[in-house]
Design a protein around this motif. Structure first.
Motif, mmCIF file in Angstrom:
data_model
loop_
_atom_site.group_PDB
_atom_site.id
_atom_site.type_symbol
_atom_site.label_atom_id
_atom_site.label_comp_id
_atom_site.label_asym_id
_atom_site.label_seq_id
_atom_site.Cartn_x
_atom_site.Cartn_y
_atom_site.Cartn_z
ATOM 1 N N SER A 302 -42.860 -39.682 -79.386
ATOM 2 C CA SER A 302 -41.462 -39.370 -79.134
ATOM 3 C C SER A 302 -40.667 -40.620 -78.739
ATOM 4 O O SER A 302 -41.072 -41.351 -77.832
ATOM 5 C CB SER A 302 -41.346 -38.327 -78.028
ATOM 6 N N VAL A 308 -38.258 -30.560 -77.081
ATOM 7 C CA VAL A 308 -38.445 -30.730 -78.522
ATOM 8 C C VAL A 308 -38.446 -29.392 -79.253
ATOM 9 O O VAL A 308 -39.162 -28.452 -78.878
ATOM 10 C CB VAL A 308 -39.768 -31.465 -78.814
ATOM 11 N N TYR A 310 -39.700 -28.316 -82.638
ATOM 12 C CA TYR A 310 -40.564 -28.808 -83.712
ATOM 13 C C TYR A 310 -40.139 -28.140 -85.022
ATOM 14 O O TYR A 310 -40.272 -26.929 -85.186
ATOM 15 C CB TYR A 310 -42.027 -28.505 -83.404
ATOM 16 N N ILE A 327 -34.629 -33.251 -80.677
ATOM 17 C CA ILE A 327 -34.862 -33.342 -79.241
ATOM 18 C C ILE A 327 -33.555 -33.037 -78.510
ATOM 19 O O ILE A 327 -32.517 -33.662 -78.776
ATOM 20 C CB ILE A 327 -35.377 -34.744 -78.863
ATOM 21 N N GLN A 366 -40.845 -39.711 -72.949
ATOM 22 C CA GLN A 366 -40.800 -40.751 -73.965
ATOM 23 C C GLN A 366 -42.222 -41.288 -74.168
ATOM 24 O O GLN A 366 -42.945 -41.574 -73.219
ATOM 25 C CB GLN A 366 -39.870 -41.881 -73.519
ATOM 26 N N LEU A 370 -45.980 -36.594 -80.493
ATOM 27 C CA LEU A 370 -45.331 -35.385 -80.981
ATOM 28 C C LEU A 370 -46.116 -34.734 -82.115
ATOM 29 O O LEU A 370 -46.419 -33.546 -82.080
ATOM 30 C CB LEU A 370 -43.914 -35.709 -81.484
#
Length: 382
Positions: A302, A308, A310, A327, A366, A370
């Motif tokens: 990410s 998130v 997806y 996001i 961060q 992902l």
């Protein structure tokens, strides 16, 4: 009538002295066909494999079995009981921090001396001697290690001792939120077509601690060492038949017995192909099967923290520039028409990929992994 037995294997002890145990089911074959070892639930949250083993046992009740089959559910009694609130953790040993599936053993230094001692012997003798050597190396670790073993090593080595007694090894796993996929040694690519699994990762002859590698790398290295001397010794021949796979069955923290029945039939399709069972009932489904080499299986991390959504669908090629995820960053939301930043950030890649799995939670920091994706993929079979 199939000869069936069950035992409880003692794999360790808790601080209270209570035994850590693992159930072992055995089905006796009626010939010298290839033998099979199947285990599930080495990682605590990866529970679907237990349901698949149940369905395999149910189906095998009425199947003619030619090769010995050993099945081990709940392979890691520490991992499957490692809870934190409503979640099962159990991916890493909580004491050492090591991945439970990275504790198996292979000492490559045994290969060349064994080859030198085996020149002139027939393949079946070499096979029997090498299998005995691998089992003995594990027993030496278990019984004669003066500095002792970690909890995870003791569990892994006892499972590996069972696996080394078999010709074909299947280690049943799942991902976080995942599609079905198969880790397959490069030399066994034809066998991948007999599983009802649309995505295959082809892995090289490199040991990194996992069970599939611990059981196919020794044989593959042995074949290569003989080849260096100009001697043919083929582990993928009908005579030897040595293969190991990690079978990824979908997502963790859930079982579905109906899906498990289909997964069990998929495994029986492979076992029928290998001559372990004698029936025409199980055949691989027609499907497009994609493959990629392990070096081309990439993780996408990410670029920011946030929540998130997806977006990418598993198993289908995602064209370059199409959104993988979006996001949500509420700290960037402004009531005015124009703000300093957009609360929705779309992420995409600059080349075509096949998404295989994604992180289990919508809340990410961060740098959180992902997605994992196939890059440089190709069609294995249509």
């Amino acid at each position: 009538m199939t000869q069936f037995s069950k035992e409880v294997m003692h794999v360790g002890e808790m601080a209270s002295g209570a035994a850590l145990t693992v159930p072992v089911y055995r089905l006796k074959g009626q010939s010298d066909a290839p033998s099979v070892y199947i285990q599930a639930n080495m990682h605590g949250a990866e529970v679907q494999g237990n349901a698949v083993i149940f369905q395999l046992l149910e189906l095998l009740r009425n199947t003619q079995i030619k090769g010995d089959i050993t099945l081990v559910p709940y392979a890691n009694p520490v991992g499957c009981n490692h809870k934190n609130g409503e979640y099962t953790l159990g991916r890493f040993d909580p004491i050492t921090g090591v991945n439970w599936n990275r504790m198996y053993h292979f000492d490559e230094s045994i290969i060349k001396p064994f080859v030198r001692d085996s020149i002139g012997k027939d393949d079946k003798t070499i096979e029997a001697n090498f299998k005995a050597l691998m089992i003995d190396s594990i027993e030496q670790k278990l019984d004669h290690n003066i500095f002792g073993l970690t909890t995870g090593q003791r569990i892994a080595y006892q499972l590996q001792r069972l696996a080394h007694q078999a010709d074909l090894v299947l280690d049943l796993h799942t991902g976080p939120i995942s599609s079905k996929h198969l880790y397959c040694p490069e030399y066994a690519v034809e066998s991948a077509k007999y599983f009802d699994i649309p995505h295959t990762l082809l892995i090289p002859n490199a040991f990194d601690g996992a069970l599939d590698e611990a059981t196919f790398c020794p044989w593959w290295k042995l074949e290569e060492a003989f080849a260096e001397l100009g001697i043919k010794f083929s582990i993928s021949s009908n005579t030897l038949n040595k293969e190991s796979f990690t079978v990824e069955l979908g997502s963790q923290e859930q079982i579905d017995l109906d899906v498990a029945l289909e997964d069990a039939k998929s495994i029986l399709s492979y076992l029928q192909y290998k001559g372990v069972i004698d029936t025409s009932a199980y055949q691989p489904k027609k499907m497009t099967r994609f493959a990629c080499y392990l070096k081309d299986y990439k993780a996408f991390y990410s670029p920011m923290g946030g929540m998130v959504d997806y977006l990418a669908e598993f198993g289908k090629p995602l064209k370059a520039g199409e959104p993988l995820a979006r996001i949500l960053r509420m700290d960037n939301y402004h009531f005015e028409e124009k703000g300093d930043a957009d609360p929705l950030h779309y992420v995409s890649l600059d080349h075509e990929v096949i998404p295989i799995l994604h992180f289990a939670s919508a809340s990410v920091n961060q740098g959180t992994e992902l997605y994992k994706v196939f890059t440089e993929f190709f069609i294995l079979e249509e």
